[in-house]
Design an enzyme around this catalytic site. Structure first.
Site, mmCIF file in Angstrom:
data_model
loop_
_atom_site.group_PDB
_atom_site.id
_atom_site.type_symbol
_atom_site.label_atom_id
_atom_site.label_comp_id
_atom_site.label_asym_id
_atom_site.label_seq_id
_atom_site.Cartn_x
_atom_site.Cartn_y
_atom_site.Cartn_z
ATOM 1 N N ASP A 1 0.860 -1.170 0.000
ATOM 2 C CA ASP A 1 0.000 0.000 0.000
ATOM 3 C C ASP A 1 0.902 1.227 0.000
ATOM 4 O O ASP A 1 1.710 1.400 0.920
ATOM 5 C CB ASP A 1 -0.847 -0.028 1.294
ATOM 6 C CG ASP A 1 -2.231 0.511 1.086
ATOM 7 O OD1 ASP A 1 -2.340 1.577 0.471
ATOM 8 O OD2 ASP A 1 -3.183 -0.122 1.564
ATOM 9 N N HIS B 1 -11.270 -2.628 3.972
ATOM 10 C CA HIS B 1 -11.072 -2.264 5.375
ATOM 11 C C HIS B 1 -11.752 -0.948 5.753
ATOM 12 O O HIS B 1 -11.639 -0.506 6.889
ATOM 13 C CB HIS B 1 -9.575 -2.178 5.662
ATOM 14 C CG HIS B 1 -8.881 -1.166 4.791
ATOM 15 N ND1 HIS B 1 -8.780 -1.319 3.429
ATOM 16 C CD2 HIS B 1 -8.297 0.013 5.084
ATOM 17 C CE1 HIS B 1 -8.152 -0.274 2.926
ATOM 18 N NE2 HIS B 1 -7.840 0.558 3.905
ATOM 19 N N ASP B 2 -12.422 -0.307 4.814
ATOM 20 C CA ASP B 2 -13.038 0.992 5.098
ATOM 21 C C ASP B 2 -14.558 0.950 5.161
ATOM 22 O O ASP B 2 -15.194 1.989 5.324
ATOM 23 C CB ASP B 2 -12.623 2.009 4.019
ATOM 24 C CG ASP B 2 -11.154 2.378 4.109
ATOM 25 O OD1 ASP B 2 -10.615 2.380 5.235
ATOM 26 O OD2 ASP B 2 -10.550 2.674 3.064
ATOM 27 N N GLU C 1 -6.673 3.400 -5.536
ATOM 28 C CA GLU C 1 -7.889 3.675 -4.792
ATOM 29 C C GLU C 1 -8.432 4.984 -5.345
ATOM 30 O O GLU C 1 -8.032 6.060 -4.923
ATOM 31 C CB GLU C 1 -7.628 3.799 -3.285
ATOM 32 C CG GLU C 1 -8.935 3.898 -2.526
ATOM 33 C CD GLU C 1 -8.813 4.531 -1.146
ATOM 34 O OE1 GLU C 1 -9.738 4.372 -0.341
ATOM 35 O OE2 GLU C 1 -7.805 5.205 -0.872
ATOM 36 N N ASP D 1 -2.971 4.465 -2.358
ATOM 37 C CA ASP D 1 -3.979 5.083 -1.493
ATOM 38 C C ASP D 1 -4.463 6.397 -2.130
ATOM 39 O O ASP D 1 -3.645 7.180 -2.639
ATOM 40 C CB ASP D 1 -3.308 5.368 -0.134
ATOM 41 C CG ASP D 1 -4.303 5.749 0.937
ATOM 42 O OD1 ASP D 1 -5.233 4.963 1.184
ATOM 43 O OD2 ASP D 1 -4.148 6.844 1.524
#
Ligand code: NOJ
Length: 496
Positions: free
Chosen positions: A54, A277-278, A215, A156
């Site tokens: 990431d 994960h969000d 992302e 990200d």
């Protein structure tokens, strides 16, 4: 080829689970050291698994040495690594931009009397991507890991890198949360982002097989797809949030997929995910209480048979639920600030449930977050033994995907039926043709007559969520059991 995406493992004060990086070229000691990482990489590669990291390019931690220098004085050489501005008036930030997390996106630094911009937490100051040195330093960090042998990156919030140079206020719009009450035309998806992504792509192209997935967090899929460039010069893959946020409806999913298919450049490639994960896990978001995981299976078939690269979030393969983490155990800054509305993201971050032992076999010491109470039943060890477990089902699906070229690279073509609750499509390869039928309703699905015939055929059932149907043929007229998902293959002339 399979790959593992690791969320940030760099040194970090953990204000936001590692998305606040204080050193881009090291490993946080809580996870181990560089030797451990190299061993992990080696062992994954031995097993044919790629590893992607990431990369948090938009911001650093406020504890990063660059920011400490930057905030030390207005004329520090690193000052311009970040975005510093005077307030509009005493006590007033430079403009109306809001943080994704909460409140104004500007934080006043008492020491130097200026505001710094941070799209997320005050502990996550945004990098000034217009500063050539900052840009080089960030891209060098990417090279560092590629040189080590990592296979690429998940980038990200890659569509947040630049902001409008004139700091124009965003237009207002109707929304529920303050952040949603602005049209984010000036604080994300700026044209200059594409230069950076192109440069990064040219770096990755020096490393055969390396790939990056962005992302691309926006509510407009067209903006996300734009980060794929012409399909060869920007991101390899972009996350499609529109699909991930879709409500349980055959028509809506079909429309979302159709739109994405149209937006992906000819030379590009789609990607899909349903959980990360969000957000709360999709087994709860899409499922219904008491549906016994029926929808989770339909969703799994969809995710693993659409044209594109599927991303699975740990635990979805065993149906780990969104957990009710008690307030006093929360770690997520969003949850801590806003609980119970929203509850925050810890619900999707509880320890992986390997077995029914202490801490679900995840750890020998108490983990950051409590293990979800489902772990005695919902765990890998149990599901490996169970006849018809969700884990077993995912494994069969993944095997099938590997066996059938049409499922890997075949074209996508939607079939009629979504207005009645069936999302159905072909995957058409050069050699084989697969049909996927997903009954989104909890009623049997029948369409009699012409519209019900699937063109071509005969169709042999490869997999059904109703055990025992495999190997059989689809009768004329589509008949699906409640919440059934089936994958069929067309039997070629010779075999008929
Ligand atoms: C997106 C990440 O997925 C999320 O977990 C994080 O809080 C923000 N970016 C900020 O880095």
């Amino acid at each position: 080829m399979d790959a593992i995406w690791l969320t940030p493992i760099y040194p970090s004060p953990l204000a936001d689970y590692g998305y606040d990086v204080s050193d881009y070229t090291a490993i946080d000691p809580i996870y181990g050291n560089m030797d451990d990482f190299e061993e992990l990489l080696y062992e994954c590669h031995q097993r044919g698994l790629k590893v992607i990291l990431d990369m948090v390019l938009n911001h650093t931690s406020s504890e990063h040495a660059w920011f400490k220098e930057s905030r030390s004085s207005r004329d520090n050489p690193k000052r311009d690594f970040y975005i510093w501005r005077d307030g509009r008036a005493p006590g007033k930030p430079p403009n109306h931009w809001l943080s994704v997390m909460e409140g104004s996106a500007w934080t006043l630094d008492e020491g130097t009397g200026q505001y710094y911009y941070r799209a997320f937490l005050p502990e996550q100051p945004d990098i000034n991507w217009r500063n050539p040195e900052a840009r080089r330093a960030m891209l060098d960090a990417c090279r560092f890991w590629l040189d080590k042998g990592v296979d690429g990156f998940r980038l990200d919030v890659v569509n947040y890198l630049h902001e409008d140079e004139q700091l124009r206020d965003n237009p207002r719009k109707i929304g529920i949360r303050p952040y949603e009450m602005q049209k984010h035309v000036y604080d994300r998806c700026q044209p200059e982002d594409h230069d950076v992504v192109r440069e990064l792509r040219s770096i990755l192209d020096e490393y055969p097989g390396a790939m990056m997935v962005g992302e691309t967090y926006t509510d407009d899929p067209a903006e996300a797809a734009a980060y794929l460039g012409d399909g060869t010069d920007e991101l390899h893959l972009a996350f499609n949030f529109d699909f991930a946020m879709t409500k349980w409806s055959a028509g809506r999913f079909q429309r979302s997929v159709g739109r994405w298919e149209e937006l992906i450049p000819e030379a590009g490639w789609p990607a899909y995910f349903l959980s990360n994960h969000d957000m709360p896990r999709h087994v709860n978001r899409l499922g219904r209480i008491g549906d016994k995981g029926v929808r989770a299976r339909v969703a799994a078939v969809m995710l693993l048979t659409l044209r594109g690269t599927p991303f699975l979030y740990y635990g979805e393969e065993i149906g780990m639920p969104s957990s009710s983490v008690p307030r006093k155990r929360l770690r997520d800054p969003v949850g801590i600030r806003f609980w119970p509305l929203p509850v925050g993201r810890d619900c999707a971050r509880t320890p992986m449930q390997w077995n029914s032992g202490a801490y679900a076999g995840f750890s020998r010491v108490e983990p950051w977050l409590p293990v979800d109470k489902s772990y005695k039943k919902v765990n890998v060890e149990t599901q490996i033994r169970e006849q018809n477990s969700l884990l077993g089902f995912y494994r069969r699906l993944l095997r099938l995907r590997k066996e059938k070229p049409a499922l890997q690279v075949g074209k996508y073509r939607a079939l009629p039926g979504s207005d009645m609750g069936m999302f159905a499509y072909f995957r058409e390869g050069e050699e084989d043709r697969i049909a996927v039928l997903l009954n989104f309703t909890n009623r049997p699905f029948t369409l009699n007559g012409k519209a019900a015939r699937i063109e071509g055929g005969p169709w042999r059932i490869l997999l059904s969520t109703y055990p025992g149907k495999e190997g059989g043929f689809l009768p004329d007229g589509i008949i699906l059991d409640p919440g059934e998902a089936i994958i069929m293959e067309e039997i070629k002339e010779l075999e008929k």
